[in-house]
Design a protein around this motif. Structure first.
Motif: not given
Length: 83
Positions: A75-80, A44-45, A2-3
């Protein structure tokens, strides 16, 4: 993932579901359509607010091209999200 997306700095924005993200843009499901070429900001995370433009809109999905490339790994790291 989500964003939050908004169309101006004063706008609180609305939640969107990001289906894919790359260094140059993203595709998301929106609760309402936006006109092509609309300037948007997406939170974005791991990155924060990113400015872009709506490049296409169809059947509840929207493509956004970022004004500047982003680091997708952050982004991917922060979002898991796995690679």
């Amino acid at each position: 993932m989500s964003a939050r997306m908004r169309v101006s700095d004063e706008d609180a924005g609305f939640l969107v579901r990001v289906r894919n993200v790359s260094a140059g843009g993203l595709m998301a499901e929106l609760p309402h359509p936006l006109r092509p070429d609309s300037v948007v900001q997406v939170k974005l995370n791991g990155i924060g607010w990113v400015v872009g433009r709506v490049v296409w809109q169809t059947e509840g999905r929207t493509g956004v091209a970022f004004d500047q490339p982003i680091d997708v790994a952050r982004v991917k790291e922060a979002s898991g999200t796995p690679d």
